[in-house]
Scaffold this motif. Structure first.
Motif, PDB file in Angstrom:
ATOM      1  N   ALA A 259     -27.283  29.442  -8.124  1.00  9.53           N
ATOM      2  CA  ALA A 259     -26.295  28.367  -8.875  1.00  9.53           C
ATOM      3  C   ALA A 259     -25.553  27.309  -8.752  1.00  9.53           C
ATOM      4  N   ASP A 260     -25.925  26.577  -7.863  1.00  7.79           N
ATOM      5  CA  ASP A 260     -25.528  25.419  -7.377  1.00  7.79           C
ATOM      6  C   ASP A 260     -26.387  24.264  -7.887  1.00  7.79           C
ATOM      7  N   VAL A 261     -27.049  24.180  -9.730  1.00  6.40           N
ATOM      8  CA  VAL A 261     -27.198  23.579 -10.670  1.00  6.40           C
ATOM      9  C   VAL A 261     -26.789  24.031 -11.723  1.00  6.40           C
ATOM     10  N   GLY A 262     -27.120  22.378 -12.557  1.00  5.37           N
ATOM     11  CA  GLY A 262     -26.470  21.947 -13.836  1.00  5.37           C
ATOM     12  C   GLY A 262     -25.231  22.987 -14.163  1.00  5.37           C
ATOM     13  N   PRO A 263     -25.273  23.545 -15.088  1.00  6.54           N
ATOM     14  CA  PRO A 263     -24.195  24.522 -15.904  1.00  6.54           C
ATOM     15  C   PRO A 263     -23.900  25.923 -14.797  1.00  6.54           C
ATOM     16  N   LEU A 264     -24.026  26.154 -13.731  1.00 12.69           N
ATOM     17  CA  LEU A 264     -23.743  27.724 -12.318  1.00 12.69           C
ATOM     18  C   LEU A 264     -22.969  27.182 -12.006  1.00 12.69           C
ATOM     19  N   ARG A 265     -22.087  25.748 -12.304  1.00 10.37           N
ATOM     20  CA  ARG A 265     -21.762  25.347 -10.912  1.00 10.37           C
ATOM     21  C   ARG A 265     -20.188  25.331 -11.335  1.00 10.37           C
ATOM     22  N   SER A 266     -19.672  26.186 -12.458  1.00  9.03           N
ATOM     23  CA  SER A 266     -18.715  26.340 -13.293  1.00  9.03           C
ATOM     24  C   SER A 266     -18.324  27.821 -13.546  1.00  9.03           C
ATOM     25  N   GLN A 267     -17.216  28.730 -13.636  1.00 10.83           N
ATOM     26  CA  GLN A 267     -16.954  29.736 -13.818  1.00 10.83           C
ATOM     27  C   GLN A 267     -17.630  30.011 -15.868  1.00 10.83           C
ATOM     28  N   PHE A 268     -16.756  28.698 -16.803  1.00 11.63           N
ATOM     29  CA  PHE A 268     -16.910  28.845 -18.137  1.00 11.63           C
ATOM     30  C   PHE A 268     -18.278  28.303 -18.211  1.00 11.63           C
ATOM     31  N   GLY A 269     -19.424  27.335 -17.263  1.00 15.39           N
ATOM     32  CA  GLY A 269     -20.348  26.971 -18.030  1.00 15.39           C
ATOM     33  C   GLY A 269     -21.102  27.756 -17.039  1.00 15.39           C
ATOM     34  N   ARG A 270     -21.097  28.854 -16.236  1.00 15.80           N
ATOM     35  CA  ARG A 270     -21.880  30.396 -16.197  1.00 15.80           C
ATOM     36  C   ARG A 270     -21.953  31.525 -17.551  1.00 15.80           C
ATOM     37  N   MET A 271     -20.322  31.817 -18.279  1.00 20.23           N
ATOM     38  CA  MET A 271     -20.649  32.084 -19.729  1.00 20.23           C
ATOM     39  C   MET A 271     -21.478  31.554 -20.656  1.00 20.23           C
ATOM     40  N   GLY A 272     -21.815  30.149 -20.361  1.00 19.84           N
ATOM     41  CA  GLY A 272     -22.732  29.757 -21.559  1.00 19.84           C
ATOM     42  C   GLY A 272     -20.855  28.635 -22.304  1.00 19.84           C
ATOM     43  N   THR A 273     -20.521  28.544 -22.534  1.00 17.00           N
ATOM     44  CA  THR A 273     -18.528  28.116 -22.936  1.00 17.00           C
ATOM     45  C   THR A 273     -18.651  27.266 -22.343  1.00 17.00           C
ATOM     46  N   ALA A 274     -18.839  25.771 -21.413  1.00 15.54           N
ATOM     47  CA  ALA A 274     -18.538  24.791 -20.766  1.00 15.54           C
ATOM     48  C   ALA A 274     -17.332  24.046 -22.037  1.00 15.54           C
ATOM     49  N   VAL A 275     -18.946  23.820 -22.871  1.00 23.67           N
ATOM     50  CA  VAL A 275     -18.267  22.729 -24.331  1.00 23.67           C
ATOM     51  C   VAL A 275     -17.612  23.366 -25.021  1.00 23.67           C
ATOM     52  N   GLU A 276     -17.458  24.332 -25.844  1.00 23.21           N
ATOM     53  CA  GLU A 276     -16.081  24.583 -26.068  1.00 23.21           C
ATOM     54  C   GLU A 276     -14.668  24.354 -25.058  1.00 23.21           C
ATOM     55  N   LYS A 277     -14.700  25.131 -24.487  1.00 26.80           N
ATOM     56  CA  LYS A 277     -13.658  25.080 -23.688  1.00 26.80           C
ATOM     57  C   LYS A 277     -12.469  23.572 -23.455  1.00 26.80           C
ATOM     58  N   HIS A 278     -13.875  22.984 -23.644  1.00 24.13           N
ATOM     59  CA  HIS A 278     -12.963  21.318 -22.922  1.00 24.13           C
ATOM     60  C   HIS A 278     -13.542  20.718 -24.458  1.00 24.13           C
ATOM     61  N   THR A 279     -13.657  21.081 -25.659  1.00 24.33           N
ATOM     62  CA  THR A 279     -13.696  20.265 -26.830  1.00 24.33           C
ATOM     63  C   THR A 279     -12.078  20.340 -27.660  1.00 24.33           C
TER      64      THR A 279
END
Length: 279
Positions: A259-279
């Motif tokens: 989990a210390d790679v790419g999008p898995l570092r953050s909560q929204f990233g692990r949900m696959g919604t990091a882009v949507e949450k920050h646009t």
């Protein structure tokens, strides 16, 4: 640049690692309250003193005390891995399901929907497991649990973990947390004769001190996430998926990834919604 593919940390297996549980012993471990255990120990000690010389009567208690202190001291000093760190994966991990068609994890978090099913019983009686109807209830509970473990592929059961409630003095509430691929598989299990017999016994048995419950959560893709730090596989991490690898072989893969790679570092990233949450 696309993120790298997630790295699975556990080797594929030829069969599902379901980890069945001895449910009766699981219950007995925390069956009694602390006061009951102290009372039981006191009665045993009084009986020993009443029939044996004092030095002999206190020997069992002295040996147990010495063993507890010595094992704790040695475990603290040397931290034996096989006893306390067995299967612990140091660092941060997450549960991400691989593709059933390719056995690869890909690089998109939380891509697969999942069904979470809580199934449990409670004995609200001073005698706990020895109360009227308790033995029959556990027999039905064990039969249902055995059934779903024996036919995991048919029901799409991915895995399970046992849990006890801690809201009361004794651990007389047992719950199994199951994970299924879809609600159709869970519904098929619910309509099996073994489950129907258990339901009829619990709902029509007339034992008001025996409680039972289930909860079901149908979780779509991109609506869940998980993070584990310095943990052995449990919950979603203890499940496994039947996949077909590049050689056309059927293998079972546990979804534990770094989990210390790419999008898995953050909560929204692990949900696959990091882009949507920050646009």
């Amino acid at each position: 640049m696309a993120p790298a593919e997630f790295k699975g940390l556990l080797r594929p297996q030829k069969s599902q690692q379901t980890g069945q549980f001895a449910l009766f012993s699981f219950f007995v471990k925390d069956l009694f309250t602390l006061q009951t255990l102290i009372l039981f120990g006191s009665v045993v000690q009084i009986l020993l003193i009443s029939v044996l010389p004092f030095r002999v009567a206190v020997l069992p208690a002295a040996v147990l005390t010495f063993y507890a202190i010595a094992s704790t001291a040695l475990g603290t000093a040397f931290s034996p891995k096989d006893a306390y760190m067995r299967d612990v994966m140091v660092g941060r991990t997450s549960a991400q399901y691989p593709s059933r068609a390719t056995a690869r994890f890909g690089n998109q978090p939380a891509e697969c929907p999942i069904v979470v099913f809580h199934f449990g019983v409670r004995f609200s009686h001073p005698l706990g497991l020895f109360s009227p109807g308790a033995r029959q209830t556990l027999d039905h509970f064990n039969a249902c649990n055995d059934l779903v473990f024996q036919q995991t592929d048919e029901y799409g059961m991915l895995g399970a973990s046992p849990w006890r409630a801690a809201e009361r003095g004794s651990g007389n509430t047992l719950m199994m947390v199951y994970y299924f691929r879809d609600v159709e598989g869970l519904n098929k299990f619910a309509h099996d004769d073994i489950h129907r017999k258990a339901w009829d016994f619990l709902s029509k048995g007339g034992y008001k001190h025996i409680g039972f419950f289930h909860e079901m959560f149908c979780v779509p893709a991109k609506a869940y996430e998980s993070i584990y730090g310095n943990m052995h596989p449990l919950l979603m991490g203890l499940t496994s998926v039947k996949c077909t690898n590049e050689d056309g072989e059927e293998v079972w893969i546990q979804p534990v990834v770094d989990a210390d790679v790419g999008p898995l570092r953050s909560q929204f990233g692990r949900m696959g919604t990091a882009v949507e949450k920050h646009t």
